[in-house]
Design a protein around this motif. Structure first.
Motif, PDB file in Angstrom:
ATOM      1  N   ASP A  76      -6.114  -6.260   3.087  1.00 22.91           N
ATOM      2  CA  ASP A  76      -5.820  -5.304   4.230  1.00 22.91           C
ATOM      3  C   ASP A  76      -6.012  -5.786   5.651  1.00 22.91           C
ATOM      4  O   ASP A  76      -6.440  -5.058   6.373  1.00 22.91           O
TER       5      ASP A  76
ATOM      6  N   HIS B   1      -5.394   4.136  -3.970  1.00 21.82           N
ATOM      7  CA  HIS B   1      -5.485   3.551  -2.772  1.00 21.82           C
ATOM      8  C   HIS B   1      -6.962   3.146  -2.554  1.00 21.82           C
ATOM      9  O   HIS B   1      -7.174   2.300  -1.619  1.00 21.82           O
TER      10      HIS B   1
ATOM     11  N   TYR C 275       0.632  -1.315   0.101  1.00 22.20           N
ATOM     12  CA  TYR C 275       0.095  -0.017   0.047  1.00 22.20           C
ATOM     13  C   TYR C 275       0.811   1.166  -0.101  1.00 22.20           C
ATOM     14  O   TYR C 275       0.551   2.286  -0.671  1.00 22.20           O
TER      15      TYR C 275
END
Length: 96
Positions: A95, A71, A62
Motif C-alpha cells: 500500500d 479490503h 485494490y
C-alpha cells in the motif's frame, strides 16, 4: 471473463480493458512484489520512481476487490510489504 485456460494459455473473451495480465516469464522461484512493480512501471507508468509505481499498482489491484473483508486483509498485508523491501510473493499487495 475468461474462457477455460489450457496449458496456462488464457483467453480473455470479455472486458479485457479491466484485466491485468502479467506478460513477462515467471521466475522459477515465483514472482515477488518488487518484480511486479518493475513490470508495472515498464508497462503502465514508464519513468515513474519505484514508490510511485508501487502505489499505482497497489491502487489498481485494490480497486479490483469487491468486499470489505478482503479490503481489510489487503490493507494489513501492506505493512508486511513495506518491511520486506518488496521481496515477498507478489500476491500480497503493497500500500505504498
Amino acid at each position: 471473463m475468461l474462457r477455460a485456460a489450457v496449458n496456462n494459455d488464457v483467453e480473455i473473451v470479455r472486458n479485457a480493458h479491466t484485466c491485468l495480465v502479467f506478460t513477462d516469464p515467471l521466475p522459477p522461484q515465483g514472482l515477488t512484489w518488487r518484480q511486479m512493480i518493475v513490470w508495472w512501471t515498464k508497462n503502465h507508468e514508464n519513468g515513474a520512481d519505484e514508490k510511485t509505481a508501487a502505489s499505482g499498482l497497489y491502487r489498481r489491484l485494490y480497486r479490483s476487490l469487491d468486499s470489505v473483508p478482503v479490503h481489510r486483509i489487503v490493507a494489513l498485508t501492506g505493512d508486511r510489504q513495506r518491511r520486506s523491501d518488496g521481496q515477498v510473493p507478489a500476491h500480497e499487495p503493497y500500500d505504498g
